[in-house]
Design a protein around this motif. Structure first.
Motif, PDB file in Angstrom:
ATOM      1  N   VAL A 143       0.835  -1.208   0.000  1.00 18.28           N
ATOM      2  CA  VAL A 143       0.000   0.000   0.000  1.00 18.28           C
ATOM      3  C   VAL A 143       0.873   1.263   0.000  1.00 18.28           C
ATOM      4  O   VAL A 143       0.545   2.254  -0.657  1.00 18.28           O
ATOM      5  N   VAL A 144       1.982   1.219   0.726  1.00 20.90           N
ATOM      6  CA  VAL A 144       2.904   2.364   0.713  1.00 20.90           C
ATOM      7  C   VAL A 144       3.408   2.627  -0.698  1.00 20.90           C
ATOM      8  O   VAL A 144       3.364   3.767  -1.207  1.00 20.90           O
ATOM      9  N   ASP A 145       3.894   1.585  -1.375  1.00 23.44           N
ATOM     10  CA  ASP A 145       4.427   1.774  -2.720  1.00 23.44           C
ATOM     11  C   ASP A 145       3.327   2.152  -3.710  1.00 23.44           C
ATOM     12  O   ASP A 145       3.565   2.922  -4.649  1.00 23.44           O
ATOM     13  N   ASN A 146       2.132   1.628  -3.507  1.00 22.57           N
ATOM     14  CA  ASN A 146       1.020   2.022  -4.368  1.00 22.57           C
ATOM     15  C   ASN A 146       0.683   3.493  -4.178  1.00 22.57           C
ATOM     16  O   ASN A 146       0.360   4.212  -5.148  1.00 22.57           O
ATOM     17  N   VAL A 158      10.357   9.832  -0.412  1.00 16.28           N
ATOM     18  CA  VAL A 158      10.713   8.501  -0.912  1.00 16.28           C
ATOM     19  C   VAL A 158      11.968   7.964  -0.231  1.00 16.28           C
ATOM     20  O   VAL A 158      12.147   6.757  -0.087  1.00 16.28           O
ATOM     21  N   ARG A 159      12.835   8.867   0.208  1.00 17.93           N
ATOM     22  CA  ARG A 159      14.070   8.453   0.877  1.00 17.93           C
ATOM     23  C   ARG A 159      13.842   8.059   2.331  1.00 17.93           C
ATOM     24  O   ARG A 159      14.747   7.525   2.981  1.00 17.93           O
ATOM     25  N   ARG A 160      12.622   8.306   2.830  1.00 19.56           N
ATOM     26  CA  ARG A 160      12.362   8.034   4.247  1.00 19.56           C
ATOM     27  C   ARG A 160      11.160   7.111   4.435  1.00 19.56           C
ATOM     28  O   ARG A 160      10.362   7.289   5.344  1.00 19.56           O
ATOM     29  N   ALA A 225       6.514   5.795   7.206  1.00 22.35           N
ATOM     30  CA  ALA A 225       7.356   6.730   6.454  1.00 22.35           C
ATOM     31  C   ALA A 225       7.291   8.111   7.113  1.00 22.35           C
ATOM     32  O   ALA A 225       6.564   8.316   8.095  1.00 22.35           O
ATOM     33  N   TYR A 226       8.059   9.019   6.540  1.00 20.10           N
ATOM     34  CA  TYR A 226       8.040  10.422   6.960  1.00 20.10           C
ATOM     35  C   TYR A 226       7.793  11.297   5.736  1.00 20.10           C
ATOM     36  O   TYR A 226       8.198  10.948   4.619  1.00 20.10           O
ATOM     37  N   THR A 227       7.132  12.416   5.942  1.00 16.80           N
ATOM     38  CA  THR A 227       6.899  13.347   4.845  1.00 16.80           C
ATOM     39  C   THR A 227       8.142  14.179   4.593  1.00 16.80           C
ATOM     40  O   THR A 227       9.111  14.130   5.355  1.00 16.80           O
ATOM     41  N   ILE A 232       5.335  12.240  10.630  1.00 20.30           N
ATOM     42  CA  ILE A 232       5.175  10.796  10.500  1.00 20.30           C
ATOM     43  C   ILE A 232       3.953  10.446   9.645  1.00 20.30           C
ATOM     44  O   ILE A 232       2.962  11.179   9.623  1.00 20.30           O
ATOM     45  N   VAL A 233       4.048   9.311   8.940  1.00 17.78           N
ATOM     46  CA  VAL A 233       2.936   8.755   8.168  1.00 17.78           C
ATOM     47  C   VAL A 233       2.643   7.371   8.736  1.00 17.78           C
ATOM     48  O   VAL A 233       3.550   6.541   8.857  1.00 17.78           O
ATOM     49  N   THR A 234       1.391   7.129   9.093  1.00 17.66           N
ATOM     50  CA  THR A 234       1.025   5.884   9.765  1.00 17.66           C
ATOM     51  C   THR A 234       0.103   5.021   8.903  1.00 17.66           C
ATOM     52  O   THR A 234      -0.409   5.455   7.866  1.00 17.66           O
TER      53      THR A 234
END
Length: 555
Positions: A143-146, A158-160, A225-227, A232-234
């Motif tokens: 789902v993250v990559d989508n 994308v780096r985080r 991930a992080y923006t 933070i992204v949950t």
């Protein structure tokens, strides 16, 4: 003597309903997975939650060596011994990972005549819990990559992206990978990697959740991930918490099996103790305590890893408190800590045992530092000599801890009677339980506290990246969480070559990351890997199955 799998295959085992009845459970309380495995139905808790808790015994060990210690075997044999003493007892263990089964360490279903059965199923796919965890973890990764491919509405850097994928096998080639190659249609190229399933935060969440609602709430808090602004992204932000919980709807239910002697066993969850928190699920432990008068559980590897995490993480979050702690040792392992090569362990060497006792001494001190009574269980081998055994007894007397020899591998529960009586006697000892650190201290202090008090280190070296990560974690408001240190299991230090009781050493923190759903901060020390590799000749080369379904080579 027969191999472990031959002993298990030749055993006459009753259907799982017989073991369930010993805990007061009926067929209606079970969800069956064949004749010899079941999950406990969710509504059972409503009927037992007001029962008084039984006594809780935590089994740990000295620092592991290639000679073996037999912690799980001792746990199972101790439970069988209590059953022989007419106690209402249950053993609560972790599920084995396929990584060690096909790698070098082997499974985790005990050994000899102190095993849980069906051992082949338990060591392989069991009831599918690990499959469910692996699938849920990888759904979140997909789902993250989508999300990145579909326009990146959340402005993820994308780096985080910190959420990797997992697999329940040892595969060093997957530690570092690049995903999204092959053009725009295949997603956004980025660096990533795989961890082993038992290192997944979802495994920790399953094992620390108090019920399904708590599990779902914890899943939503997972940081993926992080923006670009450092926020933070949950999983909640990605709106997939419900799907993740759905995949774990059966995995959260504790599994019921039994020992070779018919003692009930709850086997549920399986985080490694060197790279994760190393304890079976809170739910299984609490169910066992409500269903039995005595519960034997274990924590992975030595008392510096699994026991520390059981006490500083699991007990902190659940309110559990052990009534006694068993420390498993062997003469063979003590000799290795004393400098003897593995091929020479059969030769008598009291001097080497005495040198190696420094390691046992430190683990005793660690248990006593938590304010808990300790009992040393010496796992018997035919090559042990009277003088070598007396050297261990002498140390135990000096440290004011009980000592008992354990012969459960060869004799089953009958070989653990002396140990059971020593443990039962320790229930009367004064207890003054205390954590290694308090919640309101800084993360740096917590790391220093464990390193100095538990490992015996002089101090901690924080690499620049780790310093930056600690500062960010504190700034994000996670500084009050407990810590889960990932380090080698083969030494009290972070250097696997330092045996016995290392002195005059520092440990090095190279990376720190948040497991917000699990509720702790992961601290990586030394060169520990969260995806193990296979040895030159893995156990997979020795395992086979006949057309009739008879398994061989599985220990």
């Amino acid at each position: 003597m027969l191999s472990d799998v031959e002993i298990a295959q030749s055993a006459k085992v009753d259907k799982i309903t017989a073991a369930a009845s010993k805990l007061g459970l009926s067929e209606d309380d079970l969800e069956f997975y064949g004749k010899f495995k079941a999950k406990i139905a969710p509504d059972v808790w409503q009927h037992i939650e007001h029962n008084p808790d039984g006594k809780l015994i935590l089994v740990t060990a000295i620092t592991p060596t290639p000679a073996g210690e037999g912690k799980t075997t001792t746990s199972i044999g101790l439970a069988d011994a209590f059953a022989r003493l007419n106690k209402k007892v249950c053993v609560a263990l972790r599920e084995p990972s396929l990584g060690p089964c096909f790698g070098i360490k082997g499974g985790a279903a005990g050994g000899g005549y102190a095993q849980v059965v069906p051992m082949e199923d338990i060591n392989l796919h069991f009831t599918g819990d690990f499959h469910a965890l692996t699938t849920a973890h990888n759904l979140l990764a997909a789902v993250v990559d989508n999300h990145l491919h579909q326009g990146n509405e959340l402005n993820i850097d994308v780096r985080r992206v910190v959420w990797k994928r997992v697999l329940d096998l040892n595969d060093r080639a997957l530690r570092n990978v690049i995903v999204g190659l092959g053009g725009k249609i295949n997603g956004v190229p980025r660096e990533s990697g795989f961890d082993i399933t038992v290192a997944s935060e979802m495994m920790a969440i399953l094992c620390l959740a108090k019920d399904f609602s708590d599990l779902k709430a914890r899943l939503g808090k997972i940081i993926v991930a992080y923006t670009s602004n450092g926020e933070i992204v949950t999983a909640n932000d990605l709106k997939v918490t419900g799907s993740l919980a759905l995949l774990l709807k059966d995995a959260i239910k504790p599994n019921l099996v039994q020992t070779l002697e018919g003692t009930p066993a709850l086997i549920h969850g399986g985080p490694f103790a060197n790279i994760a928190h190393g304890c079976n699920s809170v739910m299984a432990t609490k169910y066992a305590l409500k269903l039995a008068d005595i519960v034997v559980t274990e924590a992975g590897f030595g008392a510096d890893l699994g026991a520390e995490k059981f006490l500083d993480i699991k007990c902190r979050m659940s309110g559990l408190r052990p009534d006694s702690v068993v420390i498993v040792a062997t003469i063979r392992a003590l000799k290795m800590h004393g400098g003897v090569d593995k091929k020479n362990l059969a030769a008598p060497d009291v001097a080497a045992v005495i040198r190696g006792l420094e390691n046992l001494e430190k683990h005793i001190e660690n248990v006593q530092a938590f304010g808990l009574p300790a009992v040393v269980a010496l796992n018997d081998f035919p090559t042990d000599t009277t003088d070598e055994i007396q050297a261990v007894e002498k140390l135990c007397a000096a440290k004011n801890v009980r000592f008992a020899r354990s012969k459960v591998f060869a004799e089953g529960g009958n070989g653990g009677i002396d140990l059971a009586r020593a443990v039962e006697d320790s229930f009367n000892d004064d207890k003054d339980f205390k954590f290694t650190y308090e919640d309101d201290t800084s993360l740096k202090y917590k790391i220093l506290a464990v390193a100095k008090k538990i490992y015996g280190a002089d101090g901690v070296t924080f690499l620049p990246a780790a310093k930056k990560q600690l500062a960010e974690i504190e700034q994000l408001g996670f500084g009050k969480l407990p810590i889960c240190i990932a380090k080698t299991q083969y030494s009290l230090s972070d250097d696997a070559s330092k045996l016995a009781r290392p002195k005059d050493f520092n440990v090095t923190v190279r990376e720190v990351k948040i497991s917000a759903g699990a509720g702790f901060v992961v601290v990586l020390m030394g060169n520990i890997m969260t995806m193990p590799g296979l040895p030159k000749h893995p156990a997979a080369e020795l395992i086979d199955i006949t057309p009739e379904g008879v398994i061989s080579g599985l220990f």
